[in-house]
Design a protein around this motif. Structure first.
Motif, PDB file in Angstrom:
ATOM      1  N   ARG A   1       0.838  -1.205   0.000  1.00 27.96           N
ATOM      2  CA  ARG A   1       0.000   0.000   0.000  1.00 27.96           C
ATOM      3  C   ARG A   1       0.870   1.250   0.000  1.00 27.96           C
ATOM      4  N   MET A   2       0.630   2.102  -0.997  1.00 31.30           N
ATOM      5  CA  MET A   2       1.422   3.322  -1.166  1.00 31.30           C
ATOM      6  C   MET A   2       0.527   4.453  -1.654  1.00 31.30           C
ATOM      7  N   PRO A   3       1.051   5.689  -1.580  1.00 29.39           N
ATOM      8  CA  PRO A   3       0.293   6.828  -2.109  1.00 29.39           C
ATOM      9  C   PRO A   3       0.059   6.636  -3.615  1.00 29.39           C
ATOM     10  N   PRO A   4      -1.013   7.240  -4.169  1.00 30.54           N
ATOM     11  CA  PRO A   4      -1.934   8.145  -3.477  1.00 30.54           C
ATOM     12  C   PRO A   4      -3.148   7.460  -2.852  1.00 30.54           C
ATOM     13  N   ARG A   5      -3.478   6.232  -3.289  1.00 34.57           N
ATOM     14  CA  ARG A   5      -4.703   5.596  -2.813  1.00 34.57           C
ATOM     15  C   ARG A   5      -4.489   4.698  -1.602  1.00 34.57           C
TER      16      ARG A   5
ATOM     17  N   GLN B   1       2.324  -5.399   5.719  1.00 35.42           N
ATOM     18  CA  GLN B   1       1.486  -5.826   6.830  1.00 35.42           C
ATOM     19  C   GLN B   1       0.260  -6.586   6.328  1.00 35.42           C
ATOM     20  N   TYR B   2       0.040  -6.561   5.020  1.00 34.51           N
ATOM     21  CA  TYR B   2      -1.212  -7.057   4.463  1.00 34.51           C
ATOM     22  C   TYR B   2      -0.976  -8.144   3.414  1.00 34.51           C
ATOM     23  N   VAL B   3      -1.953  -9.025   3.283  1.00 36.04           N
ATOM     24  CA  VAL B   3      -1.968  -9.990   2.192  1.00 36.04           C
ATOM     25  C   VAL B   3      -3.042  -9.532   1.209  1.00 36.04           C
ATOM     26  N   GLU B   4      -2.616  -8.996   0.087  1.00 37.77           N
ATOM     27  CA  GLU B   4      -3.556  -8.580  -0.952  1.00 37.77           C
ATOM     28  C   GLU B   4      -3.723  -9.787  -1.869  1.00 37.77           C
TER      29      GLU B   4
END
Length: 216
Positions: free
Chosen positions: A57-61, A87-90
């Motif tokens: 997860r990164m900018p901008p969303r 930290q996440y499993v996408e």
């Protein structure tokens, strides 16, 4: 393996600098440390690193920009090793990243499950060398996406499958489960047959085959 040239993409400044400092301590060169997916792709194009470390997860969303950038970069350059550290499993894009048919290394680790600094550094070196390194929790969540065929596996076959997805050899699996290598080979043959996947003696291809199935 000698010191690696690494590009790091992490939007959190403290984490980014911490990872960079840690890698330098172990003799690796951080050629770029950036905070968003656009800068990541620019840095990789410019620096041609040995391996990339990126968050999801990164900018901008702040959704999946880092992971999508990793997939796009590997599509453009199939030799690029990528280690996702998040930290996440996408799940959707994680499966796409891990089952892509490339010869370069790939990994997916969860930040809060790394117990030792050396564990992370060793994983990075392994990915740069062409291996697949996947956190067991990532495997568990990806397995959960395909419950129907997996209910056919025994508990021991599930354990073997998880260890396969971590990139373990038959010898390492046998040592972990305290069984013979012949028994491990029997479990692998059985579970691959139940999942409609052909047996394969190559550990890296075997992992990709399992994860390719999980993607569907």
């Amino acid at each position: 393996m000698s010191g690696l040239r690494v590009v790091i993409a992490e939007d959190g400044l403290i984490v980014r600098e911490g990872v960079a400092g840690m890698l330098r301590h172990f003799g690796h060169e951080v050629v770029a440390a950036v905070g968003d997916a656009v800068a990541l792709r620019d840095a990789v194009a410019r620096e041609k690193p040995d391996v990339v470390v990126t968050d999801v997860r990164m900018p901008p969303r702040f959704s999946d920009e880092g992971l999508q950038a990793a997939i796009a970069m590997r599509a453009e350059d199939p030799t690029l090793p990528v280690l996702v550290l998040s930290q996440y499993v996408e799940q959707t894009y994680a499966a796409e990243l891990l089952d892509s048919d490339h010869q370069s290394g790939v990994g997916y680790l969860l930040k809060d499950r790394i117990g030792e600094v050396t564990e992370f550094v060793d994983a990075l070196v392994a990915v740069a060398a062409g291996r697949t390194v996947v956190d067991p929790e990532v495997v568990r969540q990806l397995l959960g996406r395909r419950r129907d065929p997996l209910h056919r596996l025994t508990a021991r076959e599930r354990e073997v499958l998880a260890l396969m997805a971590e990139g373990r050899s038959n010898t390492a699996i046998a040592r972990q489960l305290v069984v013979t290598e012949a028994m491990v080979a029997k479990h692998i043959g059985s579970l691959l047959a139940k999942l409609d996947l052909p047996p394969d003696s190559d550990d890296h291809r075997r992992v990709r085959a399992v994860l390719a199935y999980l993607r569907g």
